[in-house]
Design a protein around this motif. Sequence first.
Motif, short mmCIF file in Angstrom:
data_model
loop_
_atom_site.label_atom_id
_atom_site.label_comp_id
_atom_site.label_asym_id
_atom_site.label_seq_id
_atom_site.Cartn_x
_atom_site.Cartn_y
_atom_site.Cartn_z
N GLY A 1 31.63 -45.77 -7.50
CA GLY A 1 31.98 -46.62 -8.65
C GLY A 1 31.66 -45.93 -9.97
O GLY A 1 31.04 -44.88 -10.01
N THR A 2 32.07 -46.53 -11.05
CA THR A 2 31.82 -45.94 -12.36
C THR A 2 30.75 -46.73 -13.08
O THR A 2 30.55 -47.91 -12.84
N VAL B 1 17.09 -45.28 -12.68
CA VAL B 1 18.09 -45.21 -13.75
C VAL B 1 19.47 -44.90 -13.17
O VAL B 1 20.49 -45.43 -13.59
N LEU B 2 19.45 -44.05 -12.14
CA LEU B 2 20.70 -43.64 -11.49
C LEU B 2 21.48 -44.85 -10.98
O LEU B 2 22.71 -44.92 -11.08
N ALA B 3 20.73 -45.82 -10.44
CA ALA B 3 21.40 -47.00 -9.89
C ALA B 3 22.17 -47.77 -10.95
O ALA B 3 23.17 -48.42 -10.65
N ASN B 4 21.73 -47.67 -12.22
CA ASN B 4 22.42 -48.39 -13.29
C ASN B 4 23.60 -47.63 -13.88
O ASN B 4 24.31 -48.17 -14.72
N LYS B 5 23.71 -46.34 -13.49
CA LYS B 5 24.85 -45.52 -13.94
C LYS B 5 25.10 -45.57 -15.46
O LYS B 5 26.15 -46.03 -15.91
N LYS C 1 19.70 -33.58 -10.36
CA LYS C 1 21.01 -33.19 -9.86
C LYS C 1 21.78 -34.41 -9.37
O LYS C 1 23.00 -34.50 -9.51
N GLN C 2 21.04 -35.39 -8.82
CA GLN C 2 21.69 -36.63 -8.41
C GLN C 2 22.36 -37.32 -9.60
O GLN C 2 23.44 -37.89 -9.47
N LEU C 3 21.69 -37.26 -10.76
CA LEU C 3 22.28 -37.84 -11.97
C LEU C 3 23.61 -37.15 -12.27
O LEU C 3 24.65 -37.77 -12.48
N LYS C 4 23.55 -35.81 -12.25
CA LYS C 4 24.73 -35.03 -12.58
C LYS C 4 25.86 -35.32 -11.59
O LYS C 4 27.01 -35.54 -11.98
N ASP C 5 25.50 -35.36 -10.28
CA ASP C 5 26.51 -35.59 -9.25
C ASP C 5 27.15 -36.97 -9.36
O ASP C 5 28.27 -37.19 -8.91
N ALA C 6 26.41 -37.91 -9.97
CA ALA C 6 26.97 -39.24 -10.15
C ALA C 6 27.82 -39.32 -11.42
O ALA C 6 28.24 -40.41 -11.83
#
Lengths: 253, 335, 322
Positions: C29-30, C86-90, C109-114
């Motif tokens: 999702g975005t 924070v990643l979960a909130n995108k 990196k997970q942030l970047k990949d998302a």
Amino acid sequence: MAEPLLDARDLVKHYGSVEALRGASFTAYAGEVVSLIGDNGAGKSTLVKCLSGAEQPDSGTISFDGRTISLPTPTAARALGIETVYQDLAVAPDLDPAANLFLGRELRKPGVLGWLGVLDKKEMRRLATSSFGDLGVTLQSVDVPIGSLSGGQRQSVAVARSVVWASKLVFMDEPTAALGVVQRERVLDVIKRVRDQGMAVVLISHNMPEVLAVSDRVEVLRLGRRVARFRAADTTVEELVGAMTGALSQEDA
Amino acid sequence: MTSDVRERTLAKRLFSANTLWIALVLLVLIAVFGAIRPDAVLTTFTLQTTLVETSVLLVLSVGMTYVIITSGIDLSVGSVLVFSGVTSAMTMNAMNDGNATDAGWGTVLVGLVVALVSGAAWGLLNGLLVAKTGIPPLIVTLGSFGAALGAGQLISNGSNVSGVPDVLSDNLGTGTWFGIPNLVLLAAVVTGIGALVLATTRFGRYTYAIGSNEEAARRVGIAVTGHLVKVYLLAGTLAGLAGFMALAYFRVASITGHDTDNLNAIAGVVLGGTSLFGGAGSIVGTVLGVFIPAVLRKGFVIVGVNVYWQPIAVAIVLVAAVWFDQSRRRARNQR
Amino acid sequence: MSTRTVALLGAALLLTACGGGGQIGDTGGTGDNKKMVLIPGVAAEPFYISMECGFREAAKAKGYEVDVQAPAKFDSTLQTPIVTGVLANKPGAVLIAPTDDKAMAGPMKQLKDAGIKVVEVDTKLEDTSIAVSTVSSNNEQGGQLAARTLAKLVGEKPGSVLVLNTKAGTSTTDARAKGFEDEIKKFPNLKYVGQQYTDNEPDQAASKLTATLAANPDLIGVFATNLNTGEGAATGLRNAGRTGAVNLVGFDASPKQVQDLRAGAVQALIAQDPATIGRTGVEQAVAALEGGTAERDIETDLVALTKDDMDANEKYFYKQQC
Ligand SMILES: Nc1ncnc2c1ncn2[C@@H]1O[C@H](COP(=O)(O)OP(=O)(O)O)[C@@H](O)[C@H]1O
Ligand SMILES: [Mg+2]
């Protein structure tokens, strides 16, 4: 016979699922040496702990000097004149023999210093030296940690501690186990002397000739229960062993 | 019957004690550094500054000695020091509209009481948990190590607290009395009392007895639980006092600067010959043990030894001290 | 095998299994492109609070919703769960001061990949492929500035100078020390006696300072590379009765340090510009989000504060709150 000094009835003690005492009874009279014998694991040490306040029985009654008592702590037992030599000795290996002799009963200096809690080490050392001398305890010095003494010497200190403070009853849980021939004789002498002063001595030992030589009576414990009682003068080693192993039992024990 | 009991001579007793060896190590260190740079090492200035810089740690270590002799450990002292410093400084500030710099002795006295009470509260908590629940002291005080620091950060909002009264820092922090820094005097008095209580009183005797054999102590009627609570209470209160001293010395309640105080105190105590197994040790030893790392650090800086050698040298001395204690015990227990 | 071993093995297997099928946090999702989050190195430190002030101001001006999530300690084990949270909130972009140059690479990196734009502020990862931009103080320039400031304070007088550093291997403070060392050589009247590490403990800083004083009575200047060393150095000088006689140059400008500067316990402070770091970070994030190109590396300048000019430079004092 006279009133018993100590009369314990139907003591039960569980350690988790282990039933160390299953209705054990025990009797001791003033002015006698009574031996408590039984196979390993019979519950002798547990019984002694219950009768000296170190452990609490789950049920059963204890009477002392004709009154029913409870022994919530070792201090309560000691207040009644009961002293104990535990099988594990319960000494502080880092303290010297004098400190161990007076452990929990330290003498304080007179006056303000004493009020502040300052110990009278000199006096304690002096008294300890003379008590050890009286009891024939041989120590190279009174101010090394007793952990650095031999096992026999440690045991001698523990024995000395019990008889110095007792006024009515002394439990000795295998007090001669680590001793050499000479020291063993000395401890047996001490036991007789204490008895002759009118106290009761309860001796736990696996050495049958020793038991017969020193005791007036013998009580036998098996699987947490008293199974037999003998007058030492009327019994034999074979009879004692028979009672311990279950080959022989008395109905009125 | 005759008795073979004899007392050992004082000299004999001294020689068999760890303390003597530690004292020798310290003397040798001073002699070596002194020989290399006599002009810089053997001076009043170096003596004075070394003493001042070791005062706070020494007070922590006195409490730690008691705890370790009971065969416990207190990892929380550095955090309790921080917490007490923060509560004390913030109380003093609050009494003076947010800045106690110009406050008087009344404020300082309240600050002292707050520091002591804060330390005592953590000590009491440690003691109750250790003595009553049977959770190992390592775990209990690891918990309060984190909790006391966290509480300090919470109260101070995470930043250092300044506004320490000038009368406090000028008198206790940098003042002297006949040339002796007041901070050193205070530490010396605390250490002296600590040493006397441990060596000569019943409280001290019970501390040794419990560390040597807790069950034996219990069976002879010593109130082991209560005594353990008192010992941790003492360590906490002294940490509170140390926090107040640090406040006077640094003029700020520092949050991040005491992460390794607990380890430094433990190292000093152990270096001084107090056994981690309990039952044996002395405050005199602790004093020597605390000064060994201090002298090493100072000496290395003065003679210009590579900075990376400093922690290595302290570590070697520490491990050697523990090894010595262990082999001594092994020799004893084999009898 | 004990139950504990079994449990641990089970947990390990479970983790490995998760690793096979994808990554934790692969929510798909975005996200909310109009949202921006700042993750400082540690909560409640005036330096990061000042950065937060610059960040909030700039992001709001650009019409972004903002959030700030800080770990209680400067510690990657505490910062990692914040990053994954924070990643979960995108959000559209995350500005972060990584607390470890390797350990934080995974979560970031997970942030970047998302699809989240990552901008490093203050500190940075070893792996330069994750962030779109890095905004930090030029620490080496700060060290040089410290040397020049010290030389100016000392004037023509000869004497020794010392650097009190934190822990060996801390990249920012090592860069400060290096800049200082390079620059101080240009002043022949000043003799550099080397640096001492203090483990970031004020008491060690104090004791090493007095030891250096004993060995070098002509000590005339000290550069302390961060807050704790500066505090310890000031204490050491006071203990030795040499406050003011030995010029102390500290780093950073938190309220207590500013107060010390005013009181004369410290003679100069080298202040970073955290608010500008925060602002610049926002600009780079916006550029990356809105189709422009972010500049990969930006270094912000530091300023020297002395007692004489401090009142004119009040904007460089770090703040306790915005
Ligand atoms: N603290 C304890 N915890 C669990 N079991 C115990 C404990 N003490 C004794 N027991 C058990 O109780 C039984 C009696 O032990 P003990 O009284 O020591 O026997 P004895 O002294 O006659 O050899 C044994 O089975 C022993 O394992
Ligand atoms: Mg037994």
